[in-house]
Design a protein around this motif. Structure first.
Motif, mmCIF file in Angstrom:
data_model
loop_
_atom_site.group_PDB
_atom_site.id
_atom_site.type_symbol
_atom_site.label_atom_id
_atom_site.label_comp_id
_atom_site.label_asym_id
_atom_site.label_seq_id
_atom_site.Cartn_x
_atom_site.Cartn_y
_atom_site.Cartn_z
ATOM 1 N N GLU A 15 0.956 -1.593 0.051
ATOM 2 C CA GLU A 15 0.256 0.040 0.063
ATOM 3 C C GLU A 15 0.933 1.094 -0.139
ATOM 4 O O GLU A 15 0.203 2.388 0.488
ATOM 5 C CB GLU A 15 -1.093 0.073 0.909
ATOM 6 N N GLU A 16 2.045 1.337 -0.736
ATOM 7 C CA GLU A 16 3.115 2.066 -0.290
ATOM 8 C C GLU A 16 2.322 3.885 -1.717
ATOM 9 O O GLU A 16 2.195 4.890 -0.977
ATOM 10 C CB GLU A 16 4.062 1.555 -1.469
ATOM 11 N N ALA A 17 0.878 3.285 -2.278
ATOM 12 C CA ALA A 17 1.067 4.335 -2.418
ATOM 13 C C ALA A 17 -0.294 5.006 -1.766
ATOM 14 O O ALA A 17 -0.521 6.459 -2.275
ATOM 15 C CB ALA A 17 -0.109 4.102 -3.915
ATOM 16 N N THR A 18 -0.555 4.313 -0.770
ATOM 17 C CA THR A 18 -2.028 5.452 -0.049
ATOM 18 C C THR A 18 -1.283 5.466 1.540
ATOM 19 O O THR A 18 -2.500 6.576 1.398
ATOM 20 C CB THR A 18 -2.906 4.001 0.111
ATOM 21 N N LEU A 19 -0.786 4.757 1.579
ATOM 22 C CA LEU A 19 0.366 5.055 3.247
ATOM 23 C C LEU A 19 0.196 6.700 3.792
ATOM 24 O O LEU A 19 0.158 7.352 4.067
ATOM 25 C CB LEU A 19 1.153 5.039 3.398
ATOM 26 N N ARG A 49 7.281 -0.695 -0.919
ATOM 27 C CA ARG A 49 8.614 -0.001 0.329
ATOM 28 C C ARG A 49 7.183 0.255 1.800
ATOM 29 O O ARG A 49 7.559 0.780 2.258
ATOM 30 C CB ARG A 49 9.032 0.901 -0.157
ATOM 31 N N SER A 50 6.061 -0.391 1.129
ATOM 32 C CA SER A 50 5.497 -0.467 2.626
ATOM 33 C C SER A 50 6.209 -0.406 4.254
ATOM 34 O O SER A 50 6.497 0.590 4.875
ATOM 35 C CB SER A 50 4.761 -0.933 2.461
ATOM 36 N N LEU A 54 6.634 2.816 6.922
ATOM 37 C CA LEU A 54 5.621 2.260 7.973
ATOM 38 C C LEU A 54 7.358 2.765 9.075
ATOM 39 O O LEU A 54 6.441 3.097 10.116
ATOM 40 C CB LEU A 54 5.263 1.002 8.673
ATOM 41 N N ARG A 55 7.952 2.180 8.549
ATOM 42 C CA ARG A 55 9.126 2.627 9.551
ATOM 43 C C ARG A 55 9.466 4.167 9.684
ATOM 44 O O ARG A 55 10.129 4.771 11.125
ATOM 45 C CB ARG A 55 10.530 2.234 9.399
ATOM 46 N N GLU A 56 8.952 5.191 8.915
ATOM 47 C CA GLU A 56 9.856 6.215 8.863
ATOM 48 C C GLU A 56 8.137 7.199 9.840
ATOM 49 O O GLU A 56 8.549 7.549 10.483
ATOM 50 C CB GLU A 56 9.749 7.112 7.139
#
Length: 316
Positions: A15-19, A49-50, A54-56
């Protein structure tokens, strides 16, 4: 870290595009509630890159953010189970990361829980899905309710609120394949539902293919009811009685009228129908046996690679 009033459990898979949009809407919506809260993201083995995003986010908001990283994909419901086992809130809300359920709607569920309910489901006011998917979902809802006696108006909507007692009961279960909303319904004493808004997916594609949806409904029906087996047993009895009656009729006709040469293709059609019926029954029985096989292996339901959270001893 003190026990928060509210825990938000969000499974994440590619979901990298929506996070970024999710973060921008979720945290202000929770701040506006005036409740102490935590957000538990569960990265379900994402291949994009989800996990890094999330770490960031954890580094940006470590006071209210926790991240569970799976070593491999385990499925949406197992990701939610992991969130349930690690969350600390008195009210737990599940939310998908695709923003089809607006985070601003969480307040409706919390307010309903404050009325004394221990489980609150949601009904999408106007679904932003294809006509086929909407129709298929409604049809499966009706079939599921007849088979399992579990009354969930909108089973496909994961925006739901659970009390701590219901979540503890769910955590005590060790099933390897389950449907969490239905499982919660069996433990709830005072379930309720609220109507919420529904939006189009912010980006990306649905992670549920047609096969995945069929598998999910098989898990739901075979995991909470023996009715499919009982129905098939009754059908087998009726077919056996019908076959016996047809056999007697054919013997009587042969004695009275004589042998017939016609009707070969009718016989083939009847034979193929009975063979198909038998194969369906074997497949249905296999569903139940497969669940037993998965359960008795005692393999872990999911593998946690890491948990990102603030040290409770340092923060206290």
């Amino acid at each position: 870290m003190s026990t928060p009033n509210l825990s938000i459990v969000i499974p994440v898979y590619n979901e990298e595009a929506t996070l970024a949009t999710l973060f921008a809407r979720l945290y202000p919506a929770l701040d506006a509630l005036g409740e102490s809260y935590e957000v538990v993201f569960v990265n379900d083995g994402s291949r994009d890159r989800s996990a890094a995003i999330l770490r960031e986010q954890f580094e940006a908001r470590p006071d209210v953010t926790r991240v569970i990283l799976f070593g491999a994909n385990a499925g949406q419901h197992m990701a939610i189970m992991a969130g349930f086992e690690h969350c600390r809130g008195e009210i737990i809300v599940t939310l998908d990361a695709d923003l089809q359920n607006p985070p601003e709607e969480i307040g409706k569920l919390v307010a309903k829980m404050r009325e004394g309910h221990d489980y609150v489901g949601s009904i999408r006011r106007k679904r932003q899905d294809s006509l086929f998917r909407t129709w298929a979902s409604k049809a499966m809802n009706r079939l599921r309710e007849k088979i399992t006696r579990i009354k969930i108006t909108d089973q496909g909507n994961m925006l739901r609120a659970y009390s701590r007692s219901v979540v503890n009961a769910i955590n005590s279960c060790k099933e390897v394949a389950t449907f969490i909303p239905a499982l919660a319904y069996t433990f709830a004493r005072s379930p309720a539902e609220v109507v919420v808004e529904h939006e189009e997916r912010a980006a990306g594609e649905s992670k549920y293919s047609l096969y995945s949806l069929i598998r999910l409904n098989f898990d739901l029906m075979t995991g909470f009811s023996l009715v499919p087996l009982q129905w098939f047993s009754m059908l087998g009895i009726f077919v056996s009685l019908g076959s016996a009656a047809l056999f007697v009729l054919l013997i009587a006709r042969r004695l009275i009228v004589g042998p017939e040469a016609e009707g070969l293709f009718t016989l083939f059609a009847l034979m193929f129908f009975l063979i198909g019926l038998a194969l369906f029954g074997i497949g249905l029985l296999g569903e139940y046996i497969g669940r037993i096989y998965q359960q008795v292996r005692h393999r872990p339901r999911y593998l946690v690679e890491a948990i990102l959270e603030r040290d409770t001893e340092q923060s206290s």
